[in-house]
Design an enzyme around this catalytic site. Sequence first.
Site, PDB file in Angstrom:
ATOM      1  N   GLY A  46       0.848  -1.188   0.000  1.00  0.00           N
ATOM      2  CA  GLY A  46       0.000   0.000   0.000  1.00  0.00           C
ATOM      3  C   GLY A  46       0.879   1.231   0.000  1.00  0.00           C
ATOM      4  CD  GLN A  51       3.391   5.734   2.926  1.00  0.00           C
ATOM      5  OE1 GLN A  51       2.451   5.175   2.379  1.00  0.00           O
ATOM      6  NE2 GLN A  51       4.326   5.066   3.579  1.00  0.00           N
ATOM      7  CB  CYS A  97       5.054   2.324   7.907  1.00  0.00           C
ATOM      8  SG  CYS A  97       4.568   3.809   7.019  1.00  0.00           S
ATOM      9  CG  LEU A  98       6.835   1.127   1.978  1.00  0.00           C
ATOM     10  CD1 LEU A  98       6.155   1.369   0.637  1.00  0.00           C
ATOM     11  CD2 LEU A  98       8.038   0.202   1.822  1.00  0.00           C
ATOM     12  CG  HIS A 139      -0.753   1.179   7.366  1.00  0.00           C
ATOM     13  ND1 HIS A 139       0.209   0.679   8.231  1.00  0.00           N
ATOM     14  CD2 HIS A 139      -0.082   2.007   6.525  1.00  0.00           C
ATOM     15  CE1 HIS A 139       1.394   1.211   7.918  1.00  0.00           C
ATOM     16  NE2 HIS A 139       1.247   2.017   6.877  1.00  0.00           N
ATOM     17  CD  GLU A 140      -1.374   2.414   2.814  1.00  0.00           C
ATOM     18  OE1 GLU A 140      -0.911   3.571   2.909  1.00  0.00           O
ATOM     19  OE2 GLU A 140      -0.655   1.408   2.915  1.00  0.00           O
ATOM     20  CG  HIS A 143       0.084   6.751   5.761  1.00  0.00           C
ATOM     21  ND1 HIS A 143       1.194   7.247   6.417  1.00  0.00           N
ATOM     22  CD2 HIS A 143       0.362   5.452   5.505  1.00  0.00           C
ATOM     23  CE1 HIS A 143       2.097   6.278   6.537  1.00  0.00           C
ATOM     24  NE2 HIS A 143       1.614   5.168   6.004  1.00  0.00           N
TER      25      HIS A 143
HETATM   26  O1  GNR Z   1       4.083  -2.496   2.621  1.00  0.00           O
HETATM   27  C1  GNR Z   1       3.424  -2.373   3.652  1.00  0.00           C
HETATM   28  N1  GNR Z   1       3.097  -3.485   4.366  1.00  0.00           N
HETATM   29  C2  GNR Z   1       2.175  -3.477   5.410  1.00  0.00           C
HETATM   30  C3  GNR Z   1       2.117  -4.590   6.222  1.00  0.00           C
HETATM   31  C4  GNR Z   1       1.202  -4.663   7.253  1.00  0.00           C
HETATM   32  C5  GNR Z   1       0.336  -3.622   7.473  1.00  0.00           C
HETATM   33  C6  GNR Z   1       0.392  -2.478   6.685  1.00  0.00           C
HETATM   34  C7  GNR Z   1       1.298  -2.416   5.650  1.00  0.00           C
HETATM   35  S1  GNR Z   1       1.354  -0.996   4.630  1.00  0.00           S
HETATM   36  C8  GNR Z   1       3.024  -1.026   4.119  1.00  0.00           C
HETATM   37  C9  GNR Z   1       3.297   0.056   3.102  1.00  0.00           C
HETATM   38  C10 GNR Z   1       3.037   1.414   3.701  1.00  0.00           C
HETATM   39  O2  GNR Z   1       3.783   1.991   4.437  1.00  0.00           O
HETATM   40  N2  GNR Z   1       1.890   1.962   3.413  1.00  0.00           N
HETATM   41  O3  GNR Z   1       1.553   3.154   3.958  1.00  0.00           O
HETATM   42 NI    NI Z   2       2.586   3.290   5.833  1.00  0.00          NI
END
Ligand code: GNR
Ligand code: NI
Length: 191
Positions: A46, A51, A97-98, A139-140, A143
């Site tokens: 995601g 980001q 999270c990246l 999660h997204e 953000h």
């Molecule tokens: O790549 C991602 N893996 C992930 C694994 C578990 C829960 C959420 C994520 S999102 C993350 C990429 C990211 O930072 N998206 O905002």
């Molecule tokens: Ni993230």
Amino acid sequence: MALRKIITLPDARLRLKCAPVPAIDASIRALMDDMLETMYAAPGIGLAAIQIAVPKRVLVLDVAKREDENSAPSPLCIVNPEILWTSEELSTYQEGCLSIPDFFEDVERPARVRARYLDHHGRAQEIEAEGILATCLQHEIDHLNGILFIDHLSRLKRDRITRKFAKTAKHGGPSRKSGASKEDAAAGPGA
Ligand code: GNR
Ligand code: NI
């Protein structure tokens, strides 16, 4: 299409509340293309526009297993999402999270979620997600509101990781290749 740079902690832009997209035009579609390319290259499942330093309510997702050659890519482009419903039932996934590289921790969230959004054509869509897709969608959407997964952890854990990234930035930035073990050691018993 272009690969974009992913911003990381302690970049303050990760705390912005992102603005709704008024219309899905060619520039928004180009943004979504860049986001997908950047997400697949990372690799990630995601990515939210903030980001790549674009404070708009746009996110992309693809939770399909990439090692499985039989599963085609199934990207989702989501604009202006609104959560309509979340289940009482919770589930726990280890999240990363990246924008917070090399840090992983269990997070508990609603197991299922229903949301409304605009797709890449600008058409209204509804999705009911479960499993890792439900977690990733939440999660997204976090953000877009300046919320990071570490905000769902205990204050002790959150403060520890926040300080670690602040310190790394101060001592030469994220380009410096610093082993996690060295950073952990530097954080010390008092961290
Ligand atoms: O790549 C991602 N893996 C992930 C694994 C578990 C829960 C959420 C994520 S999102 C993350 C990429 C990211 O930072 N998206 O905002
Ligand atoms: Ni993230």
